[in-house]
Design a protein around this motif. Structure first.
Motif, short mmCIF file in Angstrom:
data_model
loop_
_atom_site.label_atom_id
_atom_site.label_comp_id
_atom_site.label_asym_id
_atom_site.label_seq_id
_atom_site.Cartn_x
_atom_site.Cartn_y
_atom_site.Cartn_z
N VAL A 146 0.85 -1.12 -0.01
CA VAL A 146 0.05 -0.01 -0.16
C VAL A 146 0.86 1.20 -0.17
N LYS A 147 0.43 2.17 -0.75
CA LYS A 147 1.10 3.62 -0.76
C LYS A 147 0.00 4.66 -0.80
N VAL A 148 0.31 5.43 0.47
CA VAL A 148 -0.79 6.55 0.74
C VAL A 148 -0.18 7.79 0.45
N SER A 149 -0.94 8.77 -0.07
CA SER A 149 -0.08 9.95 -0.27
C SER A 149 -1.26 11.15 -0.10
N THR A 150 -0.95 11.97 0.63
CA THR A 150 -1.96 13.26 1.04
C THR A 150 -1.60 14.41 0.49
N THR A 151 -2.60 15.07 -0.09
CA THR A 151 -2.45 16.40 -0.73
C THR A 151 -2.76 17.38 0.35
N PRO A 152 -2.33 18.68 0.07
CA PRO A 152 -2.34 19.78 1.05
C PRO A 152 -3.86 20.11 1.24
#
Length: 377
Positions: A146-152
């Motif tokens: 799993v790869k999770v990225s959070t945007t501003p």
């Protein structure tokens, strides 16, 4: 023609609330069968409180008493199907399950499962990863990474590398079912959902590394447990007791185990025996309400003989004691799924945000995760 497949695995629900369900398996024997069955049961969130195993080397009869997560939470029909899947071939009364069909199944099982990339975007919230994981588990999709990225702006882009137990994720209907189930949980915050076959380059990168970095290996796997005194009662210590006796049976070695109960305990025992190519001819397992467990196993080697070699006896006892004393290691580190020595460890990578210390210390996180996985909550 053999027995109907419906009679291979029989699940009987409890007659009164609070009593365990009873799973009965009757099928041809194979080395490691108990390990495979216990793993399936563990995957369904069930705990084995009692077990009885008997075999003549060709046919085995196994009974498990299990307790689950609550009434209606266990998909018993699917559990039966998965247990049947690990049992050796049995000819049905109709003869439809023939050797040719079984050969096709074995060839299919040997093929590496196709890796798919599930990508979706939604607003971040507490428990998001837990809810998504639960949906994928119910759909019988196995998460590889799993790869999770959070945007501003507070949105997250989640990349799940998954395989399909049903082997249908390449179809339009299966993809739509997966996205619909996710949307039902995430609601209108999910803006897109895409599922595509992962490239060969990505699939090759997903292969487990042959070894862990030395620093992580030392931190997680360097574990020593004290030797138990021969005069010490096995119930008077928190350390597991494993003894072997070749005098009680003319053809089998008796392994006696006394230890503290934990989730997946019988699976840990069975897997260790499978790693050593040890076959159980007869065994009993019982977990008491006070948290202690007792197991008597009459075993033989692959050659049908007792375990006579002192070095092998010592190595097997040590391996059993190690896995019973600390079957899992929990740490907050950037690690993956690896092989250490001649044993494969199921090591999972968990990345926490920089602000995790504001709500919980590292030790508190480790302690909480350990208790949850061990079933000590």
């Amino acid at each position: 023609m053999g027995i109907p497949s419906d009679d291979v695995v029989v699940i009987r629900q409890p007659e009164s609330p609070g009593e365990p369900s009873v799973i009965t398996i009757s099928c041809p024997d194979k080395t490691g069968l108990g390990c495979d069955l216990c793993r399936v049961i563990l995957f369904f969130g069930l705990s084995i409180v009692r077990g009885d195993v008997s075999t003549d080397g060709k046919w085995c009869y196994i009974v498990f008493w299990v307790v689950g997560r609550g009434e209606g939470a266990t998909r018993w029909g699917l559990l039966k199907k998965r247990l049947l899947g690990v049992c050796p071939a049995v000819l049905s009364a109709s003869g439809l399950y023939n050797s040719c069909y079984r050969q096709q199944e074995m060839m299919a099982a040997q093929q590496q499962a196709q890796l798919f990339l599930l990508k979706f975007s939604c607003y971040d919230r507490m428990g998001l990863l837990h809810d998504v994981t639960l949906v994928l588990c119910e759909l019988e999709l196995t998460i590889r990474r799993v790869k999770v990225s959070t945007t501003p702006d507070g949105r997250v882009v989640d990349l799940f590398f998954i395989t399909d137990t049903r082997e249908l994720l390449h179809t339009k209907g299966r993809k739509e079912e997966t996205c619909e189930q996710l949307r039902a949980v995430l609601g209108d915050s999910m803006t897109n959902c895409e599922i595509e076959l992962a490239s060969a380059e990505i699939a090759s990168c997903m292969q487990a590394s042959p070894s862990l970095p030395p620093a992580i290996t030392e931190e997680m796997l360097a574990l020593e447990i004290p030797e138990q005194s021969s005069r010490e009662s096995p119930f008077s210590s928190n350390y597991p007791s494993v003894t072997m006796d070749n005098s009680l049976s003319p053809g089998h070695t008796l392994i006696q185990i006394f230890c503290r109960d934990h989730k997946g305990l019988l699976y840990d025992i069975m897997r260790t025996l499978k790693d050593y190519n040890i076959q159980i001819s007869y065994g009993r397992f019982h977990a008491a309400q006070n948290g202690s467990c007792e197991s008597d196993l009459f075993v033989i080697q692959m050659d049908g003989k007792k375990i006579i070699d002192p070095n092998k006896q010592k190595a097997l006892c040590l391996s059993l004691r190690m896995v019973l004393f600390s079957p899992l290691r929990v740490t907050v580190a950037e690690i993956g799924r690896h092989v250490v020595g001649d044993r494969e460890w199921e090591v999972y990578r968990i990345l926490l945000g920089d602000d995790y210390e504001l709500s919980a210390s590292k030790n508190k996180i480790v302690d909480g995760v350990t208790k949850m996985l061990m079933g000590w909550e």
